[in-house]
Write an enzyme that holds these catalytic residues in place. Structure first.
Site, mmCIF file in Angstrom:
data_model
loop_
_atom_site.group_PDB
_atom_site.id
_atom_site.type_symbol
_atom_site.label_atom_id
_atom_site.label_comp_id
_atom_site.label_asym_id
_atom_site.label_seq_id
_atom_site.Cartn_x
_atom_site.Cartn_y
_atom_site.Cartn_z
ATOM 1 N N SER A 183 0.806 -1.215 0.000
ATOM 2 C CA SER A 183 0.000 0.000 0.000
ATOM 3 C C SER A 183 0.840 1.266 0.000
ATOM 4 C CB SER A 183 -0.923 0.015 1.227
ATOM 5 O OG SER A 183 -0.169 0.162 2.410
ATOM 6 N N LYS B 208 -1.782 -9.537 -7.299
ATOM 7 C CA LYS B 208 -2.873 -9.393 -6.347
ATOM 8 C C LYS B 208 -2.908 -7.928 -5.931
ATOM 9 C CE LYS B 208 -4.999 -9.307 -2.300
ATOM 10 N NZ LYS B 208 -4.900 -8.179 -1.351
ATOM 11 N N HIS C 189 -3.646 -4.325 -4.248
ATOM 12 C CA HIS C 189 -3.842 -3.892 -2.863
ATOM 13 C C HIS C 189 -5.140 -3.088 -2.755
ATOM 14 C CE1 HIS C 189 -3.249 -2.172 1.074
ATOM 15 N NE2 HIS C 189 -2.334 -3.100 1.263
ATOM 16 N N GLY D 123 4.801 -6.224 2.818
ATOM 17 C CA GLY D 123 3.729 -5.872 3.740
ATOM 18 C C GLY D 123 4.082 -6.233 5.166
ATOM 19 N N GLU E 158 8.846 -9.424 1.955
ATOM 20 C CA GLU E 158 9.547 -8.352 2.668
ATOM 21 C C GLU E 158 8.551 -7.882 3.716
ATOM 22 O OE1 GLU E 158 9.636 -4.876 3.629
ATOM 23 O OE2 GLU E 158 10.289 -4.039 1.697
ATOM 24 N N CYS F 83 9.213 1.249 4.870
ATOM 25 C CA CYS F 83 9.696 0.049 5.564
ATOM 26 C C CYS F 83 11.102 0.271 6.097
ATOM 27 C CB CYS F 83 9.647 -1.166 4.660
ATOM 28 S SG CYS F 83 10.317 -0.877 3.034
ATOM 29 N N GLU G 96 7.725 -2.616 14.898
ATOM 30 C CA GLU G 96 7.508 -1.674 13.810
ATOM 31 C C GLU G 96 6.171 -0.965 14.003
ATOM 32 O OE1 GLU G 96 7.270 -3.407 9.904
ATOM 33 O OE2 GLU G 96 7.827 -1.536 8.932
#
Lengths: 499, 499
Positions: free
Chosen positions: A139, A165, A167, A220, A244, A281, A368
């Site tokens: 996203s 796929k 998001h 994600g 990841e 990330c 996180e």
């Protein structure tokens, strides 16, 4: 029949219903068939197709960027930059395919005197595509890690079909980008079915479970990524899954660095952890500073402003939940809270604790949290930096803010090499450049495949496997393994690299 | 203190009891500690240690070979050859480490004008060891795929400690070989704990589950390998598991090849499927021949002799069970049964069926059976060869016995590339040469990691992972990434390979 680039760029809306199981089955079968045709194309043809996709996306920018802005709350400037990064990435993979050294081509000539004790046969080894790949879009980068992002680009470059796929965070952008990619590929002569989209979590799982699918790629959360990894591993035929997942990206500030440039470090850190509303990330979520640090004093007085709202409701909820939990942990205090921004933007918040609190139970505090927050940890002795490095899980990045004369840097580097995919020295981890030497990966839970990268040209390696041809006639060999290849690549001949 | 090579070669017996959980824990901790020290050694030192192990094993041959003969029933000639292969393999990995291109070293200089849209930082990327590896030894190669075999050699070469789960089929050989390896490593200056053995299936599982262990490697059955793969994947921190499981290694004989040299093909096939009592993972277990083939006629009249007993009771039982089941399947007949050998050797047996029977339910008939047996399948039309290739699971090898003018070869090759790790043309799959271009792997269930090989110099790639250093000072970089490396290796600088 050629569609003009203008025709490609027409806003589409996402389908109202998720993709059915029957439709996933049809898409997977078409994907496998397209893959067989695509694997027969030469490298030049694959490169041109990737470049055609890049060109089509650039041309479609005036259509794509407004949809992206509407669906993600990201600024036009950021989105334009991200789209440029995305098309650059496609072109860099086109170059990678044309250059061909990712094939790791090797030729061993027959050798009757091979010292193993038995004659060596002629062996020629190169890489072939794995087959259809399911890519789960992220996203937070609606272009660079979504429909036409790094996973898609590297899988197509490797010669694999892609089942994307989409998001749910940017559905219309996904539909529109998907249409641009499909049309560009078909106009470039790629087989129908080489690239397709599926919608809905159940369809994503069905695609990953499909016998025709040979790999998965994902960016994600740890929870979502692990669930998909478990599906990939528990299939009758297990397949590699390149996830990841999550990272807190610790930053270690030495006492000497704080003394030399504490205010500067504080400013750079603030810029890094609030960049993109803290939704990278590689956001530095953990900052280790010496007791009495200038960095801490400056941060305490820093005005934390936040202009942009978060990507979506789930991220907003996660931000507030995690922040509330962390703030209420014993030994954790609020170092600085920004003023409440206007509109829907979140309040940036810096938390603080002491290293002994952290080390007493690292899992409790090292977590996180997507959004503009980080935990500032004060240490007394620099050996505690090494203790923290030992205590943390796998990371995408780890950063040293240090002076060249710092003795602790060597020990810290040695420990961090086992913990992170990328180590930085006096630079900040946000901003992951797409290059030949980039490594965007790391030990679990940073990724599910610690040897691999999802950014940079080496990302193509995830989607190929080696095949050796023994004593094979020239006319049946892949071009790069023949005696006179049409498109030469770097090869290792009898053990020696030859350009 | 130096032990002389002679002192190393003293027969040992295996421990009477399996390794306890506490002992596994201690071994894993020592292994991780040794790994940290071993990772700090330079490549020259690691190469010398591998060569020291090879020398010590060669010196110990007079002790090792008799134990191996007693425990495996293999002939002295075969065992001497296998030990030579094993020490050659260690020396080839020493050369691989010294040469250094497996590091895939990459340097991107900083570039303010990098066309991605943001300046490129300086990035330097190389490979580091994964950490402790559990190696599960195989029974059928008591040297080359056991204590000091390919998995051990490649893991040590990569810089990883090895915890060797000994195979119960040759316990005293494992204990003695293990002592030779340990002493040679310690004499070469390697850290204590770099190599150790564990005994018993439960200890193997405990080691694979241990948090300090970072990878597993295995050669054996599909059932056993899948169970271990599942353990590796379901750990809190999943780890890569490189299992080489099972393969029937189909051989496709075209009509033209049969016509040109049917008798020769029959003789070569007989030699290949009975070699080593048919106990090779690359034994050709499926031979496809045209209707009315000379090959079939010659096989029907071939005297199948079998001198050597099988490796152990479990393999004997498996051979008879599988053979009994296959013989009783409808549509399967015995093409030729050898005369009952003297002593404990098994009776070699060729079964036969028609391709339509096979294609009706491939899983029923296409099954690996360790021992001197194979299934000869008659086809009518060469397109049925392609149908069979499509119907089978992943394989270590697939072989075409064909003429260069055979049209079917191109189609068959295209399908088989997706099914097997090594494709052979007019040679036989038994005998896996240790070379630069070898690929001993393949899609599941041939292996659990289709991109990798367990034989050949590329086997080292399984045990390393990439790390990038951004903006790092020279004195903290791995040697191969510095501007003036002491031990240069092939590098990619700004995208261009440079010797």
């Amino acid at each position: 029949m050629t569609t003009t680039d203008k025709d490609l760029a027409r806003e589409l809306t996402a389908p109202a219903e998720p993709t059915t199981a029957e439709e996933v089955d049809r898409i997977a079968a078409a994907s496998a068939e397209a893959g067989r045709l695509w694997a027969r194309t030469d490298r030049a043809e694959r490169s041109r197709a990737l470049e055609a996709v890049a060109d089509a996306l650039d041309d479609a920018a005036p259509v794509l960027i407004p949809i992206a802005g509407r669906e993600t709350h990201l600024t036009e400037g950021r989105l334009a930059g991200e789209l440029a990064r995305t098309t650059f990435q496609l072109r860099l993979f086109a170059e990678t395919v044309r250059e061909g050294s990712y094939l790791d081509a090797r030729i061993d000539h027959a050798d009757p005197d091979w010292p193993m004790g038995a004659p060596r046969p002629e062996l020629r080894r190169s890489q072939v595509p794995l087959g259809p790949v399911v890519v789960f879009a992220a996203s937070n980068f609606p272009f660079a890690f979504s429909v036409a992002g790094g996973d898609t680009a590297s899988a197509l470059a490797a010669g694999c079909p892609v089942i994307l796929k989409a998001h749910p965070g940017h559905p219309d952008l996904s539909a529109t980008t998907g249409a641009v990619v499909r049309a560009a590929l078909e106009n470039a002569g790629a087989p129908v079915g080489l690239f397709d989209l599926v919608w809905g979590a159940e369809a994503g799982r069905a695609a990953l479970s499909h016998p025709q699918v040979k790999a998965g790629a994902f960016t994600g959360s740890i929870e979502g990524g692990r669930a998909l990894f478990d599906i990939a591993c528990s299939r009758p035929e297990p397949i590699p899954f390149f996830g990841e997942l999550g990272s807190v990206n610790p930053v270690f500030v030495t006492r000497a660095a704080d003394a030399a440039r504490g205010a500067e470090i504080a400013a750079e850190f603030t810029g890094s952890f609030t960049l993109g509303a803290g939704q990278f990330c590689t956001k530095p979520g953990l900052l280790l500073v010496p007791s009495g640090a200038t960095v801490t004093e400056v941060l305490r007085d820093t005005e934390l402003s936040q202009a942009a709202p978060l990507l979506g409701d789930r991220i907003v909820a996660g931000y507030h939940d995690t922040l509330r939990r962390l703030s209420s942990e014993s030994g954790v205090e609020v170092l600085r809270r920004g003023s409440k921004p206007e509109g829907e933007a979140p309040t940036p918040t810096l938390l603080a604790t002491h290293v002994t609190t952290l080390l007493a139970d690292p899992d409790r505090l090292v977590t996180e949290c997507f959004g503009p927050t980080a935990l500032v940890v004060t240490y007394d002795d620099e050996t505690e930096l090494v203790d923290v490095a030992r205590a943390i899980d796998g990371q995408l990045t780890a950063t040293l803010i240090a002076e060249e004369t710092d003795d602790v840097a060597a020990d810290l580097t040695r420990v961090l090499v086992d913990k992170a995919g990328r180590l930085l020295w006096n630079q900040w981890p946000t901003g992951v450049s797409v290059t030949y030497a980039q490594q965007h990966g790391g030990p679990y839970p940073a990724t599910t495949a610690p040897a691999t990268t999802s950014v940079g040209t080496a990302a193509i390696d995830r989607f190929v496997r080696a095949v050796a041809f023994q004593n094979y006639p020239q006319h049946l060999l892949p071009d790069e393994l023949t005696d006179s290849p049409a498109a030469p690549a770097l090869r290792r001949v009898d053990g020696v690299a030859q350009n």
